[in-house]
Design an enzyme around this catalytic site. Sequence first.
Site, PDB file in Angstrom:
ATOM      1  N   SER A 186      39.000  33.264  35.299  1.00 19.51           N
ATOM      2  CA  SER A 186      38.543  33.423  36.688  1.00 19.51           C
ATOM      3  C   SER A 186      39.316  32.467  37.581  1.00 19.51           C
ATOM      4  CB  SER A 186      37.048  33.094  36.787  1.00 19.51           C
ATOM      5  OG  SER A 186      36.683  32.927  38.150  1.00 19.51           O
TER       6      SER A 186
ATOM      7  N   SER B 125      34.757  38.322  36.583  1.00 17.91           N
ATOM      8  CA  SER B 125      33.774  39.342  36.188  1.00 17.91           C
ATOM      9  C   SER B 125      34.466  40.681  35.969  1.00 17.91           C
ATOM     10  CB  SER B 125      32.707  39.500  37.280  1.00 17.91           C
ATOM     11  OG  SER B 125      32.067  38.276  37.502  1.00 17.91           O
TER      12      SER B 125
ATOM     13  N   HIS C 226      36.795  27.185  39.930  1.00 19.25           N
ATOM     14  CA  HIS C 226      37.423  27.124  38.604  1.00 19.25           C
ATOM     15  C   HIS C 226      38.674  26.229  38.596  1.00 19.25           C
ATOM     16  CE1 HIS C 226      34.839  30.282  36.724  1.00 19.25           C
ATOM     17  NE2 HIS C 226      34.491  30.323  37.991  1.00 19.25           N
TER      18      HIS C 226
ATOM     19  N   ASP D 188      35.850  29.734  32.322  1.00 24.79           N
ATOM     20  CA  ASP D 188      35.589  28.323  32.642  1.00 24.79           C
ATOM     21  C   ASP D 188      36.547  27.395  31.916  1.00 24.79           C
ATOM     22  OD1 ASP D 188      33.419  29.306  33.935  1.00 24.79           O
ATOM     23  OD2 ASP D 188      31.950  28.681  32.442  1.00 24.79           O
TER      24      ASP D 188
ATOM     25  N   ASN E  47      38.653  50.346  40.848  1.00 23.30           N
ATOM     26  CA  ASN E  47      39.738  49.650  41.539  1.00 23.30           C
ATOM     27  C   ASN E  47      39.356  48.182  41.574  1.00 23.30           C
ATOM     28  OD1 ASN E  47      41.615  48.465  43.103  1.00 23.30           O
ATOM     29  ND2 ASN E  47      41.208  49.648  44.954  1.00 23.30           N
TER      30      ASN E  47
HETATM   31  C1  LIG Z   1      31.713  32.081  31.825  1.00 25.89           C
HETATM   32  C2  LIG Z   1      31.972  32.844  33.084  1.00 25.89           C
HETATM   33  N1  LIG Z   1      32.396  34.108  33.004  1.00 25.89           N
HETATM   34  C3  LIG Z   1      32.654  34.835  34.100  1.00 25.89           C
HETATM   35  C4  LIG Z   1      32.503  34.300  35.351  1.00 25.89           C
HETATM   36  C5  LIG Z   1      32.754  35.160  36.542  1.00 25.89           C
HETATM   37  O1  LIG Z   1      33.902  34.802  37.246  1.00 25.89           O
HETATM   38  P1  LIG Z   1      34.088  35.349  38.741  1.00 25.89           P
HETATM   39  O2  LIG Z   1      33.221  34.525  39.624  1.00 25.89           O
HETATM   40  O3  LIG Z   1      35.538  35.171  39.014  1.00 25.89           O
HETATM   41  O4  LIG Z   1      33.682  36.764  38.750  1.00 25.89           O
HETATM   42  C6  LIG Z   1      32.058  32.989  35.490  1.00 25.89           C
HETATM   43  C7  LIG Z   1      31.887  32.402  36.821  1.00 25.89           C
HETATM   44  O5  LIG Z   1      31.708  31.221  37.002  1.00 25.89           O
HETATM   45  C8  LIG Z   1      31.779  32.243  34.327  1.00 25.89           C
HETATM   46  O6  LIG Z   1      31.328  30.981  34.399  1.00 25.89           O
END
Ligand SMILES: Cc1ncc(COP(=O)(O)O)c(C=O)c1O
Length: 461
Positions: free
Chosen positions: A219, A91, A224, A198, A308
């Site tokens: 991610s 994210s 993952h 993903d 950060n």
């Molecule tokens: C397509 C997609 N983008 C972003 C994310 C976010 O990743 P994170 O959980 O590392 O923030 C996910 C989480 O599964 C996702 O499926």
Amino acid sequence: MGNRDKSEIIKHEIFDKVKEFLEEKSKSQEFIPGKTNLQYAGAVYDHNEINAMLESILDGWFGLSKKALEFEKALAQYLGVGEVILTNSGSSANLLSISALTSKRLGKSHLQKGDEIIIAATGFPSTLNPIIQNGLVPVFVDCEPVTYNLDADKIEAAISEKTRGIMIAHTLGFPADMEKIMDIANRHDLFVVEDACDALGSSINGKPVGTFGTAGTFSFYVAHQMTTGEGGAIVTNDKNLARIIRSFRDWGRACVCQPCKVFMNPNFNCPARFNHHSKILNAANSISSGSMIDEYDRRYTYIEIGYNLKPLEFQAAMGIEQLKRLPDLITSRQSNFNKLYKYFEKWKDYFILPKRGNEKYDICWFGFPLTLRDNAPFKRIDLIEFLKDNMIETRLLFAGNFLKQPAYADIECRIFGDIVNSNTAMDKTFFFGTYKGITDEMMDYIFNTVDKFMRNICEIK
Ligand SMILES: Cc1ncc(COP(=O)(O)O)c(C=O)c1O
């Protein structure tokens, strides 16, 4: 024996104990069908990961340093890209990619408030959120029916005078049509951010997804393809963009050399720290010669309004070990996908099965998606609850149609055309896990349980 030798011996005793501990622990983790929770995803690791993290922790330097650099280099090599920037989540990687494109230091026209970004109407929230958080306007386009990816055939018609970019996710690992998307983007001068969170391990004609656009994100959350607990990365071939992303990641500061010689050696006296910023930083920072900030410590000179979003050094140490394991993790996901596909073919009158990989698309599956057909004589909720009651985890397709989620009820946006497939995805789609932790025994249990549901509960012969 010196103190250093003694501490090395103790360290290796700890490592041996960790190995012994994990071996014992795995013996007690017997799978009992119907009793053991059958996770859809999870971390796959052994003493190599734990000891790499421990070594980093025992080293006593927790902030990003040598291991981070090594992990970034290894990932860059694996993906065939110039720049990798580690983040604390996928994210954050998305947020940083979009935020960096708003920087005046881009050297070309940067994103500005009110600019439009095209995005699929279905997906994960933090693919969409950075667009809104940066004052940009999402343009929702329906997804394709079976891959749930942004429908590339609809993009061109959705472009308006205000459109400046495309945010594209490779849903559950299936690559979006990047040839078509990059062709449109190049002709219309659009930024492309690929959310490959993903899809680590998926490629199109051998080129990894995440490496086609302006920037790509990954991610490393436990669910993952590989994990550092939490974590993520941004990849790009644009050196200037990479510097801007690092600045946004590190509070917005000017000091973003890679590798940072002070990180490599805390005693290093960096000559750039108190130099004249007006001479070495991009003119867009408007630092004038002789101003109070001109010779200010570069570590405390801020050229972006940043965050950060850094991970920790020991996470990078884990990442290095996980990357070595990645080919095996990918093979397991592909193999589990194939087993699920083979099994569900017999129920294809009731489920839409996923598209499979082919010579062009090599796919590392995040999950195995199924969509109920209209004639299915059961509801999705009944099936997934039956599976849950039998200790089998499944997941829905993230947010489904964003526009149906409360958080997005009042956002400024544009909706292009009819949103039909995204509604179906929200209403009828779910997915099974494919990760290496799902053994043949577990897979058989899944198949027997689905059989039971179809034959005994739904009385399908
Ligand atoms: C397509 C997609 N983008 C972003 C994310 C976010 O990743 P994170 O959980 O590392 O923030 C996910 C989480 O599964 C996702 O499926």
